[in-house]
Design an enzyme around this catalytic site. Structure first.
Site, PDB file in Angstrom:
ATOM      1  N   CYS A  16     -37.853 -22.767 -30.786  1.00  0.00           N
ATOM      2  CA  CYS A  16     -39.076 -23.567 -30.847  1.00  0.00           C
ATOM      3  C   CYS A  16     -38.873 -24.761 -31.789  1.00  0.00           C
ATOM      4  CB  CYS A  16     -40.274 -22.706 -31.230  1.00  0.00           C
ATOM      5  SG  CYS A  16     -41.861 -23.457 -30.761  1.00  0.00           S
ATOM      6  N   HIS A  38     -39.576 -18.419 -27.064  1.00  0.00           N
ATOM      7  CA  HIS A  38     -39.399 -17.494 -28.186  1.00  0.00           C
ATOM      8  C   HIS A  38     -38.787 -16.166 -27.746  1.00  0.00           C
ATOM      9  CE1 HIS A  38     -41.563 -19.413 -31.637  1.00  0.00           C
ATOM     10  NE2 HIS A  38     -42.123 -20.104 -30.654  1.00  0.00           N
ATOM     11  N   GLU A  83     -37.459 -13.951 -29.630  1.00  0.00           N
ATOM     12  CA  GLU A  83     -37.738 -12.901 -30.621  1.00  0.00           C
ATOM     13  C   GLU A  83     -39.107 -12.260 -30.426  1.00  0.00           C
ATOM     14  OE1 GLU A  83     -40.157 -16.129 -32.326  1.00  0.00           O
ATOM     15  OE2 GLU A  83     -38.328 -16.003 -31.135  1.00  0.00           O
TER      16      GLU A  83
END
Length: 220
Positions: free
Chosen positions: A89, A189, A191
């Site tokens: 990001c 993202h 994660e």
């Protein structure tokens, strides 16, 4: 492996890399010597001060100038050393700026709504993306995949020696990689959607983290 994460309090990133027995060190400072670190993660966060890509304020919101300096400096140092870098990001945008690219400071109406988080809720959007055929990313995810999305800014002019590997269905750049160095920039993202948090039908971040860990091991 020892990984430097360029910000404090990044539990999702630490947890993701723990699957590869990585030791993660969080910092907002530039170490005197990076030789003791095998890789760098540039995490998500606030907007980048547009002074770093030679623009006036034009839709940029909250910035952390000092952190930007740290992240850009670390990006340059790890790139110069040939060490793997993963930007996510804001981190992807830091990589692009580091290599001379710039940003769209605020996506236009009609597009922004499909990419940004819902104000006050912290939940993101999802959208279709296309991945460059025969790229390593296509090997991981195929040529079409749904990803999450939590950003109101986007990569504009692509930095030198970076190539676009993924775009959303409305043309927003979702992934960059360096032509020769182990540097990877994901606008989405991984994660937030991996292993026990992975949602069916949405790109699982685990393969990307596994690929990153593999590149780190190759350099050790």
């Amino acid at each position: 492996m020892r990984i430097l994460i360029a910000n404090l309090d990044t539990p999702n990133y630490v947890k993701a890399m723990s699957h590869f027995d990585a030791e993660c060190i969080n910092t907002r400072e530039v170490p005197a010597d990076i030789s003791g670190y095998d890789a760098l993660i540039l995490p998500g966060g606030d907007d980048i001060d547009p002074v770093f890509f030679h623009q006036e304020m034009n839709g940029t919101r909250e910035v952390d100038h000092d952190l930007d300096v740290t992240q850009l400096t670390l990006c340059r140092e790890f790139a110069k050393a040939g060490k793997p870098i993963l930007g996510i990001c804001k981190g992807a945008q830091i990589i692009n700026v580091c290599f001379g690219g710039d940003l769209i400071q605020d996506l236009p109406d009609g597009i922004r709504e499909h990419h940004t988080y819902h104000s006050g809720l912290g939940t993101g959007e999802y959208h279709e993306t296309d991945i460059e055929p025969r790229s390593f990313l296509a090997d991981l995810y195929g040529e079409h995949v749904v990803t999450n999305s939590y950003h109101h800014q986007a990569i504009g002019k692509v930095g030198e020696d970076l190539v676009v590997l993924q775009r959303s269905d409305d043309g927003v750049i979702e992934f960059l990689a360096h032509k020769t160095l182990p540097i990877y920039a994901s606008q989405w993202h991984p994660e937030k959607n991996c292993w026990e948090t992975a949602e069916e039908g949405v790109a699982d971040g685990a393969p990307l983290f596994a690929y990153f860990a593999e590149q780190i091991r190759k350099g050790q």
